[in-house]
Design a protein around this motif. Structure first.
Motif, PDB file in Angstrom:
ATOM      1  N   LEU A   1       0.943  -1.755  -0.124  1.00 29.43           N
ATOM      2  CA  LEU A   1       0.126  -0.219  -0.447  1.00 29.43           C
ATOM      3  C   LEU A   1       1.032   1.276  -0.081  1.00 29.43           C
ATOM      4  CD1 LEU A   1      -3.104   1.196  -0.203  1.00 29.43           C
ATOM      5  CD2 LEU A   1      -2.346   1.119   2.235  1.00 29.43           C
ATOM      6  N   GLU A   2       2.040   0.808   0.797  1.00 29.45           N
ATOM      7  CA  GLU A   2       2.785   2.050   1.275  1.00 29.45           C
ATOM      8  C   GLU A   2       3.671   2.383  -0.720  1.00 29.45           C
ATOM      9  OE1 GLU A   2       4.539   1.988   4.913  1.00 29.45           O
ATOM     10  OE2 GLU A   2       5.446   0.827   4.332  1.00 29.45           O
ATOM     11  N   LEU A   3       4.359   1.595  -1.367  1.00 29.77           N
ATOM     12  CA  LEU A   3       4.493   1.659  -2.212  1.00 29.77           C
ATOM     13  C   LEU A   3       3.488   2.322  -3.439  1.00 29.77           C
ATOM     14  CD1 LEU A   3       7.116  -1.940  -2.674  1.00 29.77           C
ATOM     15  CD2 LEU A   3       7.570   0.772  -2.261  1.00 29.77           C
ATOM     16  N   GLN A   4       2.266   1.687  -3.392  1.00 34.94           N
ATOM     17  CA  GLN A   4       1.131   2.262  -4.158  1.00 34.94           C
ATOM     18  C   GLN A   4       0.985   3.875  -3.685  1.00 34.94           C
ATOM     19  OE1 GLN A   4      -1.615  -0.114  -3.941  1.00 34.94           O
ATOM     20  NE2 GLN A   4      -1.012  -1.718  -4.962  1.00 34.94           N
ATOM     21  N   THR A   5       1.171   4.735  -2.915  1.00 40.50           N
ATOM     22  CA  THR A   5       0.941   5.917  -2.675  1.00 40.50           C
ATOM     23  C   THR A   5       1.665   6.817  -1.562  1.00 40.50           C
ATOM     24  OG1 THR A   5      -0.051   4.630  -0.043  1.00 40.50           O
ATOM     25  CG2 THR A   5      -1.853   4.514  -1.282  1.00 40.50           C
ATOM     26  N   ILE A   6       3.078   6.500  -2.355  1.00 31.90           N
ATOM     27  CA  ILE A   6       3.957   7.473  -2.082  1.00 31.90           C
ATOM     28  C   ILE A   6       4.934   7.202  -3.608  1.00 31.90           C
ATOM     29  CG2 ILE A   6       5.827   7.672  -0.491  1.00 31.90           C
ATOM     30  CD1 ILE A   6       5.004   6.266   1.456  1.00 31.90           C
ATOM     31  N   SER A   7       5.282   8.442  -3.458  1.00 30.06           N
ATOM     32  CA  SER A   7       6.237   8.290  -4.748  1.00 30.06           C
ATOM     33  C   SER A   7       7.768   9.143  -4.990  1.00 30.06           C
ATOM     34  CB  SER A   7       5.472   9.778  -5.778  1.00 30.06           C
ATOM     35  OG  SER A   7       5.237  11.024  -5.328  1.00 30.06           O
TER      36      SER A   7
END
Length: 165
Positions: A121-127
């Motif tokens: 989820l972090e990989l999907q929402t942190i750029s």
């Protein structure tokens, strides 16, 4: 996007978090750039940290989150005493969140930021990550919460005081 870690929309989430503010000698603080999974077109800058897990102290949670979110490993005594605490209310993933936060400041020199240990989820929402002076962040209007620039100022001051003593 759906994720099994997200509660059903509308669920009020109450959580205790540890937040860590790494401060460089130039007074810039490391932040993450991301977004609410339901609002990917509205990104913002936010502090490193996350929920305190069962059996964990806020210090242990802060060290774990620092390692998981940005790949910074620190000894258990590196965080020292908290520099601030607050409670904020916001919405994320369709859920109202009431979050008790404990902030730690840590002085760092050169660090290599890595997202290798982030959860899906972090990989999907942190750029991205970035180093920010509090005034510069405040001027952008892109802090995730209105309190963040002031918290950066508190962290920078705390590190300056530690280094002076």
């Amino acid at each position: 996007m759906t994720d099994s870690r997200l509660p059903p929309p509308g669920t009020v989430v109450r959580r205790t978090t540890a937040r860590v503010l790494p401060v460089r000698p130039d007074g810039k603080v490391l932040l993450l750039h991301g977004w609410d999974p339901l609002k990917p077109g509205t990104p913002y800058w936010f502090t490193i940290g996350g929920g305190v897990e069962a059996g964990e102290t806020v210090v242990q949670a802060g060290l774990r989150e620092l390692r998981e979110e940005v790949g910074i490993l620190l000894p258990s005594d590196a965080l020292g005493e908290p520099v601030a605490t607050n409670t904020i209310e916001f919405e994320w993933g369709g859920c109202p969140i009431i979050q008790q936060q404990t902030f730690f400041a840590v002085g760092v020199d050169t660090v290599e930021v890595s997202f290798a240990n982030q959860e899906e989820l972090e990989l999907q929402t942190i750029s991205d990550h970035g180093w920010w002076h509090p005034d510069e962040l405040e001027a952008t209007g892109q802090a995730a919460h209105v309190t963040i620039p002031g918290l950066l100022r508190v962290a920078v001051e705390a590190i300056n005081l530690r280094q002076a003593s």
